[in-house]
Scaffold this active site. Structure first.
Site, mmCIF file in Angstrom:
data_model
loop_
_atom_site.group_PDB
_atom_site.id
_atom_site.type_symbol
_atom_site.label_atom_id
_atom_site.label_comp_id
_atom_site.label_asym_id
_atom_site.label_seq_id
_atom_site.Cartn_x
_atom_site.Cartn_y
_atom_site.Cartn_z
ATOM 1 N N THR A 46 -23.086 30.749 -4.386
ATOM 2 C CA THR A 46 -24.018 29.650 -4.155
ATOM 3 C C THR A 46 -23.261 28.329 -4.319
ATOM 4 O OG1 THR A 46 -24.759 29.765 -6.443
ATOM 5 C CG2 THR A 46 -26.056 30.991 -4.814
ATOM 6 N N THR A 48 -23.280 25.084 -5.870
ATOM 7 C CA THR A 48 -22.817 24.470 -7.123
ATOM 8 C C THR A 48 -22.001 25.462 -7.946
ATOM 9 O OG1 THR A 48 -24.679 22.940 -7.145
ATOM 10 C CG2 THR A 48 -23.546 23.288 -9.241
ATOM 11 N N CYS A 49 -22.426 26.723 -7.941
ATOM 12 C CA CYS A 49 -21.720 27.756 -8.712
ATOM 13 C C CYS A 49 -20.273 27.903 -8.228
ATOM 14 C CB CYS A 49 -22.446 29.094 -8.594
ATOM 15 S SG CYS A 49 -24.182 29.016 -9.068
ATOM 16 N N SER A 50 -20.089 27.907 -6.915
ATOM 17 C CA SER A 50 -18.757 28.119 -6.333
ATOM 18 C C SER A 50 -17.902 26.865 -6.305
ATOM 19 C CB SER A 50 -18.889 28.654 -4.903
ATOM 20 O OG SER A 50 -19.401 29.965 -4.906
ATOM 21 N N LEU A 54 -18.129 27.539 -11.822
ATOM 22 C CA LEU A 54 -17.046 28.482 -12.101
ATOM 23 C C LEU A 54 -15.680 27.795 -12.075
ATOM 24 C CD1 LEU A 54 -15.973 31.341 -12.672
ATOM 25 C CD2 LEU A 54 -16.178 31.799 -10.212
#
Length: 160
Positions: A46, A48-50, A54
């Site tokens: 997703t 923001t996650c990527s 992370l």
């Protein structure tokens, strides 16, 4: 009820993809006698996650470990194979351990679940970060929907 600072981390199982196949990981074993940063994301791959969540922990891994962190783990309500593909895509080696909570068992036990069924994503994990010392939560940052402040690596570093 949502987990709070001072609470003991619940005992549950997660899954980690390994070269030998999926391996069960006990949350009790993960935290016992160690200082661990665990951050949760709504989903692998997703935006923001990527792009930010992370990668921030990967970039700050050495600084976190210099402040006494023994392990950094990322949890998502995805299966271990998706997290393994995400790790490859992100170039993750051993800076961060990716842990699958495929049925949202731990996510629900923490009180950090959210229902994104209307958006086609099912039950997911709220974005959060915590620091646990020997299984007791010492820092907890849970994001409001759409926010990215209290769960990023810099916020965790400032709290240590």
């Amino acid at each position: 009820m949502t987990i709070q600072t001072g609470d003991r981390f619940p005992d549950t199982k997660l899954t980690q993809a390994t070269a030998e196949g999926p391996r069960e990981v006990s949350s009790t074993d993960l935290f016992k006698g160690r200082t661990v940063v665990l951050f949760g994301v709504p989903g692998a791959f997703t935006p923001t996650c990527s792009a930010r969540h992370l990668p921030g922990f990967v970039q700050q891994a050495a600084e976190l470990k210099a402040k006494g962190v023994d392990a950094i783990a990322c949890m998502s309500v995805n299966d271990a194979f998706v997290l393994q593909a995400w790790a490859r895509d992100q170039g993750i080696t051993d800076e961060v351990t990716l842990l699958a909570d495929g049925s949202a068992t731990l996510t629900k036990a923490l009180g950090l679940d959210m229902d994104l069924t209307a958006r086609g994503m099912g039950v997911r994990c709220k974005r959060f970060a915590l620091v646990a010392k020997d299984g007791v939560v010492a820092y907890l940052g849970i994001e409001e929907p759409g926010a990215f402040e209290v769960s990023k690596a810099e916020a965790v570093l400032a709290a240590l």
